[in-house]
Write a protein that holds these residues in place. Structure first.
Motif, PDB file in Angstrom:
ATOM      1  N   ASP A  31      -2.270   1.538   8.349  1.00 56.76           N
ATOM      2  CA  ASP A  31      -2.131   0.847   7.070  1.00 56.76           C
ATOM      3  C   ASP A  31      -2.391  -0.641   7.311  1.00 56.76           C
ATOM      4  OD1 ASP A  31      -1.391  -0.325   4.674  1.00 56.76           O
ATOM      5  OD2 ASP A  31       0.574   0.635   4.592  1.00 56.76           O
ATOM      6  N   VAL A  32      -3.494  -1.144   6.751  1.00 56.82           N
ATOM      7  CA  VAL A  32      -3.864  -2.551   6.942  1.00 56.82           C
ATOM      8  C   VAL A  32      -3.545  -3.390   5.699  1.00 56.82           C
ATOM      9  CG1 VAL A  32      -5.640  -2.016   8.652  1.00 56.82           C
ATOM     10  CG2 VAL A  32      -6.262  -2.139   6.233  1.00 56.82           C
ATOM     11  N   LYS A  65     -13.284   4.126  -0.171  1.00 55.18           N
ATOM     12  CA  LYS A  65     -13.189   4.671  -1.529  1.00 55.18           C
ATOM     13  C   LYS A  65     -11.735   4.585  -1.953  1.00 55.18           C
ATOM     14  CE  LYS A  65     -12.412   9.406  -0.067  1.00 55.18           C
ATOM     15  NZ  LYS A  65     -12.847  10.764  -0.099  1.00 55.18           N
ATOM     16  N   GLN A  66     -11.505   4.637  -3.253  1.00 60.25           N
ATOM     17  CA  GLN A  66     -10.127   4.591  -3.756  1.00 60.25           C
ATOM     18  C   GLN A  66      -9.627   6.003  -4.011  1.00 60.25           C
ATOM     19  OE1 GLN A  66      -9.485   1.973  -7.057  1.00 60.25           O
ATOM     20  NE2 GLN A  66      -9.860   0.159  -5.828  1.00 60.25           N
ATOM     21  N   GLN A  67      -8.329   6.192  -3.741  1.00 59.70           N
ATOM     22  CA  GLN A  67      -7.699   7.486  -3.973  1.00 59.70           C
ATOM     23  C   GLN A  67      -6.257   7.268  -4.391  1.00 59.70           C
ATOM     24  OE1 GLN A  67      -8.262  10.313  -0.848  1.00 59.70           O
ATOM     25  NE2 GLN A  67      -6.477  11.507  -1.431  1.00 59.70           N
ATOM     26  N   MET A  68      -5.799   8.079  -5.336  1.00 62.82           N
ATOM     27  CA  MET A  68      -4.396   8.036  -5.752  1.00 62.82           C
ATOM     28  C   MET A  68      -3.590   8.975  -4.878  1.00 62.82           C
ATOM     29  SD  MET A  68      -4.120   7.900  -9.904  1.00 62.82           S
ATOM     30  CE  MET A  68      -2.626   8.822  -9.841  1.00 62.82           C
ATOM     31  N   ILE A  69      -2.463   8.482  -4.386  1.00 66.37           N
ATOM     32  CA  ILE A  69      -1.502   9.314  -3.674  1.00 66.37           C
ATOM     33  C   ILE A  69      -0.165   9.027  -4.337  1.00 66.37           C
ATOM     34  CG2 ILE A  69      -0.408   9.839  -1.477  1.00 66.37           C
ATOM     35  CD1 ILE A  69      -2.958   8.818  -0.105  1.00 66.37           C
ATOM     36  N   GLY A  70       0.314  10.000  -5.095  1.00 68.10           N
ATOM     37  CA  GLY A  70       1.501   9.745  -5.920  1.00 68.10           C
ATOM     38  C   GLY A  70       1.146   8.710  -6.975  1.00 68.10           C
ATOM     39  N   ARG A  71       1.945   7.649  -7.083  1.00 66.77           N
ATOM     40  CA  ARG A  71       1.652   6.574  -8.037  1.00 66.77           C
ATOM     41  C   ARG A  71       0.894   5.423  -7.395  1.00 66.77           C
ATOM     42  NH1 ARG A  71       7.145   4.960 -10.075  1.00 66.77           N
ATOM     43  NH2 ARG A  71       5.989   3.052 -10.297  1.00 66.77           N
ATOM     44  N   LYS A  72       0.660   5.502  -6.092  1.00 72.41           N
ATOM     45  CA  LYS A  72      -0.036   4.421  -5.401  1.00 72.41           C
ATOM     46  C   LYS A  72      -1.545   4.660  -5.381  1.00 72.41           C
ATOM     47  CE  LYS A  72       3.718   2.938  -2.453  1.00 72.41           C
ATOM     48  NZ  LYS A  72       4.131   2.594  -1.088  1.00 72.41           N
ATOM     49  N   VAL A  73      -2.283   3.561  -5.478  1.00 75.86           N
ATOM     50  CA  VAL A  73      -3.741   3.595  -5.365  1.00 75.86           C
ATOM     51  C   VAL A  73      -4.096   2.970  -4.027  1.00 75.86           C
ATOM     52  CG1 VAL A  73      -5.932   2.877  -6.379  1.00 75.86           C
ATOM     53  CG2 VAL A  73      -3.979   3.386  -7.871  1.00 75.86           C
ATOM     54  N   TRP A  74      -4.865   3.699  -3.235  1.00 72.36           N
ATOM     55  CA  TRP A  74      -5.245   3.257  -1.898  1.00 72.36           C
ATOM     56  C   TRP A  74      -6.752   3.166  -1.766  1.00 72.36           C
ATOM     57  CZ3 TRP A  74      -1.515   2.338   1.846  1.00 72.36           C
ATOM     58  CH2 TRP A  74      -0.221   2.813   1.570  1.00 72.36           C
ATOM     59  N   GLU A  75      -7.219   2.191  -0.975  1.00 67.86           N
ATOM     60  CA  GLU A  75      -8.578   2.201  -0.461  1.00 67.86           C
ATOM     61  C   GLU A  75      -8.457   2.890   0.888  1.00 67.86           C
ATOM     62  OE1 GLU A  75     -11.380  -1.519  -1.020  1.00 67.86           O
ATOM     63  OE2 GLU A  75      -9.418  -2.109  -0.275  1.00 67.86           O
ATOM     64  N   MET A  76      -9.401   3.767   1.209  1.00 65.59           N
ATOM     65  CA  MET A  76      -9.337   4.439   2.494  1.00 65.59           C
ATOM     66  C   MET A  76     -10.731   4.730   3.023  1.00 65.59           C
ATOM     67  SD  MET A  76      -7.669   7.882   0.772  1.00 65.59           S
ATOM     68  CE  MET A  76      -6.508   7.970   2.039  1.00 65.59           C
ATOM     69  N   VAL A  86     -11.354   8.598  16.241  1.00 67.99           N
ATOM     70  CA  VAL A  86     -11.419   8.450  14.787  1.00 67.99           C
ATOM     71  C   VAL A  86     -10.150   7.773  14.283  1.00 67.99           C
ATOM     72  CG1 VAL A  86     -11.622   9.687  12.591  1.00 67.99           C
ATOM     73  CG2 VAL A  86     -12.881  10.495  14.600  1.00 67.99           C
ATOM     74  N   VAL A  87     -10.342   6.752  13.418  1.00 60.18           N
ATOM     75  CA  VAL A  87      -9.227   6.008  12.834  1.00 60.18           C
ATOM     76  C   VAL A  87      -9.417   5.974  11.323  1.00 60.18           C
ATOM     77  CG1 VAL A  87      -8.052   3.773  12.728  1.00 60.18           C
ATOM     78  CG2 VAL A  87      -9.028   4.568  14.891  1.00 60.18           C
ATOM     79  N   GLU A  88      -8.360   6.316  10.594  1.00 57.44           N
ATOM     80  CA  GLU A  88      -8.362   6.196   9.134  1.00 57.44           C
ATOM     81  C   GLU A  88      -7.719   4.861   8.798  1.00 57.44           C
ATOM     82  OE1 GLU A  88      -6.803   8.589   5.175  1.00 57.44           O
ATOM     83  OE2 GLU A  88      -5.886   9.027   7.108  1.00 57.44           O
ATOM     84  N   LEU A  89      -8.425   4.041   8.026  1.00 58.27           N
ATOM     85  CA  LEU A  89      -7.883   2.758   7.578  1.00 58.27           C
ATOM     86  C   LEU A  89      -7.438   2.889   6.129  1.00 58.27           C
ATOM     87  CD1 LEU A  89     -10.563   0.375   9.109  1.00 58.27           C
ATOM     88  CD2 LEU A  89      -8.320   0.958  10.040  1.00 58.27           C
ATOM     89  N   LEU A  90      -6.225   2.427   5.838  1.00 59.54           N
ATOM     90  CA  LEU A  90      -5.640   2.508   4.498  1.00 59.54           C
ATOM     91  C   LEU A  90      -5.253   1.122   4.020  1.00 59.54           C
ATOM     92  CD1 LEU A  90      -3.258   5.375   5.495  1.00 59.54           C
ATOM     93  CD2 LEU A  90      -5.121   5.630   3.873  1.00 59.54           C
ATOM     94  N   ASN A  91      -5.561   0.828   2.766  1.00 61.40           N
ATOM     95  CA  ASN A  91      -5.199  -0.449   2.156  1.00 61.40           C
ATOM     96  C   ASN A  91      -4.630  -0.162   0.772  1.00 61.40           C
ATOM     97  OD1 ASN A  91      -5.057  -3.241   1.615  1.00 61.40           O
ATOM     98  ND2 ASN A  91      -7.059  -3.201   0.642  1.00 61.40           N
ATOM     99  N   GLU A  92      -3.350  -0.469   0.582  1.00 63.23           N
ATOM    100  CA  GLU A  92      -2.722  -0.230  -0.721  1.00 63.23           C
ATOM    101  C   GLU A  92      -3.263  -1.229  -1.735  1.00 63.23           C
ATOM    102  OE1 GLU A  92       1.625  -0.604  -2.779  1.00 63.23           O
ATOM    103  OE2 GLU A  92       1.577   0.156  -0.720  1.00 63.23           O
TER     104      GLU A  92
END
Length: 106
Positions: A31-32, A65-76, A86-92
């Protein structure tokens, strides 16, 4: 990173774009949000610094890309270093107000 799927005898390269269908099976997520303005800008900055310091960068396996997880919107997005890790980067990006988005009840 290489791994074998059930029913497959050969290990597969998880960082190979042709294996996108299995992307996410074997990776680390970071989570960045506290250091990122946008995920695209963060990726460019980190890759530039990596080239300057180590002469190596990483490969973008799929663009942010943006994705909703619950009520949060993330770029991932997923990236791979030069060893194939492999690393997944997440930005709320934000939180939806009550009543917005899906009405999923768990």
């Amino acid at each position: 990173a290489k791994a074998a799927l059930p029913g497959e005898k050969r290990a597969i390269n998880l960082a190979d774009a042709r294996n996108e269908r299995i992307l996410g099976l074997n990776h680390v997520a970071i989570d960045v949000s506290k250091v990122a303005g946008s995920l695209t800008d963060t990726i460019k900055s980190v890759n530039r610094t990596s080239f300057e310091r180590f002469g190596k960068g990483f490969k973008i396996l799929n663009p942010p890309k943006q994705q909703m997880i619950g009520r949060k919107v993330w770029e991932m997005c997923y990236v791979a270093d030069n060893t194939g890790a492999v690393v997944e980067l997440l930005n709320e990006v934000g939180i939806l107000e009550d009543g917005a988005g899906s009405d999923v009840r768990w």
